[in-house]
Design a protein around this motif. Structure first.
Motif, PDB file in Angstrom:
ATOM      1  N   CYS A 130     -43.295 -28.689  27.520  1.00  0.00           N
ATOM      2  CA  CYS A 130     -44.458 -28.697  28.419  1.00  0.00           C
ATOM      3  C   CYS A 130     -44.319 -27.650  29.513  1.00  0.00           C
ATOM      4  N   GLU A 178     -48.294 -24.502  29.002  1.00  0.00           N
ATOM      5  CA  GLU A 178     -49.651 -24.739  29.517  1.00  0.00           C
ATOM      6  C   GLU A 178     -49.803 -24.268  30.958  1.00  0.00           C
ATOM      7  N   GLU A 226     -49.791 -29.586  26.299  1.00  0.00           N
ATOM      8  CA  GLU A 226     -50.872 -30.530  26.567  1.00  0.00           C
ATOM      9  C   GLU A 226     -51.933 -30.484  25.470  1.00  0.00           C
ATOM     10  N   ASN A 234     -55.757 -31.881  24.568  1.00  0.00           N
ATOM     11  CA  ASN A 234     -57.005 -32.491  25.020  1.00  0.00           C
ATOM     12  C   ASN A 234     -57.484 -33.465  23.939  1.00  0.00           C
ATOM     13  N   THR A 285     -63.004 -27.915  27.788  1.00  0.00           N
ATOM     14  CA  THR A 285     -61.601 -28.116  28.171  1.00  0.00           C
ATOM     15  C   THR A 285     -61.332 -27.449  29.507  1.00  0.00           C
ATOM     16  N   THR A 302     -52.743 -25.446  35.139  1.00  0.00           N
ATOM     17  CA  THR A 302     -52.460 -26.213  33.924  1.00  0.00           C
ATOM     18  C   THR A 302     -53.692 -26.145  33.047  1.00  0.00           C
ATOM     19  N   LEU A 320     -55.530 -27.180  29.116  1.00  0.00           N
ATOM     20  CA  LEU A 320     -55.499 -28.216  28.096  1.00  0.00           C
ATOM     21  C   LEU A 320     -55.902 -27.612  26.756  1.00  0.00           C
ATOM     22  N   ARG A 337     -57.057 -27.499  22.943  1.00  0.00           N
ATOM     23  CA  ARG A 337     -57.856 -28.285  22.015  1.00  0.00           C
ATOM     24  C   ARG A 337     -57.263 -28.171  20.616  1.00  0.00           C
ATOM     25  N   LYS A 385     -50.392 -41.292  27.720  1.00  0.00           N
ATOM     26  CA  LYS A 385     -51.660 -40.569  27.815  1.00  0.00           C
ATOM     27  C   LYS A 385     -52.124 -40.661  29.260  1.00  0.00           C
ATOM     28  N   TYR A 436     -60.368 -35.427  31.438  1.00  0.00           N
ATOM     29  CA  TYR A 436     -60.071 -35.426  30.007  1.00  0.00           C
ATOM     30  C   TYR A 436     -58.842 -36.287  29.715  1.00  0.00           C
ATOM     31  N   THR A 456     -55.504 -36.788  27.965  1.00  0.00           N
ATOM     32  CA  THR A 456     -54.571 -35.825  27.388  1.00  0.00           C
ATOM     33  C   THR A 456     -53.258 -36.517  27.038  1.00  0.00           C
ATOM     34  N   SER A 462     -49.078 -35.382  25.104  1.00  0.00           N
ATOM     35  CA  SER A 462     -48.200 -34.302  24.635  1.00  0.00           C
ATOM     36  C   SER A 462     -48.375 -34.101  23.136  1.00  0.00           C
TER      37      SER A 462
END
Length: 245
Positions: A128, A131, A161, A163, A170, A176, A178, A180, A226, A232, A234, A236
């Motif tokens: 992570c 992003e 991340e 979405n 998004t 940061t 997200l 798709r 989550k 949104y 999100t 991992s």
């Protein structure tokens, strides 16, 4: 999962960061990338336990993170999520100090401009981090670049991340972003066109009570699988890419 959690010196909990650590560790273990003498490259390692764990398995690790002044500006230093030197990565319970000293090197690295001399690795990873590179395009470009740091047959494993709320709208061009599903599938097509192997992603979100729970700010210690970011839902997602010839 419990076995890897213990090997990483962690405590079992419903938290996505733990899932990321276990995903990376288990993925590389199953693909026999974690071998004595293997070379691994970590990006944006912060103070995660993976560097020490891999070194404790007799791998030779290059751990990288952003420059200290950039980390202060971004706020990562204040939350202990940045490594400014090798000593910040030491975990004596995972890797004896004398082994850590000989098996780990630390370098400053901008993930948007990975140096050409970082190459020839058996595996690379990030948990992570991608992003936070400024845009969806920068994150996807980094994944492609990370594959180039590997030997043919080497594995790149990244978490980022996902979405869960939309495959159209998004968050982009922010601190940061997200990703798709369509972004990741387009990346997979690009990687395979270059001769690499991108393992298909399982997008099933789960149906259990904790799978359906969306954590809201201020976030809980657990369950935290989550969460809501800018409206949104999100979570991992893990990516696995094997470099082609």
């Amino acid at each position: 999962f419990a076995y890897c959690t213990a090997r990483l010196g962690q405590v079992l909990r419903y938290h996505r960061k733990l899932w990321e650590y276990v995903f990376i560790c288990q993925t590389l273990w199953e693909r026999q990338a974690i071998q004595p003498g293997a070379r691994g490259l970590g990006f944006g390692v912060g103070q995660e336990p993976l560097t020490a764990f891999f070194a404790g398995q007799d791998c030779r690790i290059t751990a990288t993170d952003m420059a200290a002044d950039a980390a202060v500006e971004a706020g990562w230093a204040a939350t202990d999520e940045h490594a400014s030197a090798k000593a910040a990565l030491a975990r004596p319970e995972l890797c004896p100090p004398e082994v850590f000293e000989t098996h780990v090197e630390f370098r400053v690295c901008d993930m948007n401009a990975v140096p050409d001399d970082l190459n020839g690795y058996d595996f690379c990873w990030s948990a992570c981090a991608l992003e936070h590179l400024g845009s969806i395009r920068h994150g996807l470009d980094f994944i492609e670049r990370s594959v180039q740091t590997l030997k043919p047959g080497g594995w790149a494993v990244h978490t980022t991340e996902l979405n869960l709320g939309s495959n159209e709208d998004t968050v982009d061009h922010m601190d940061t972003v997200l990703f798709r599903r369509r972004d990741l599938e387009e990346l997979r097509t690009r990687l395979e066109a270059q001769g690499h192997r991108a393992v298909p992603i399982d997008y099933q979100p789960g149906l259990g009570p904790i799978d359906r729970y969306i954590d809201l700010p201020p976030y809980r210690a657990e369950p935290h699988l989550k969460l809501a970011l800018w409206g949104y839902p999100t979570t991992s997602v893990g990516l696995m890419v094997q470099r082609g010839a």
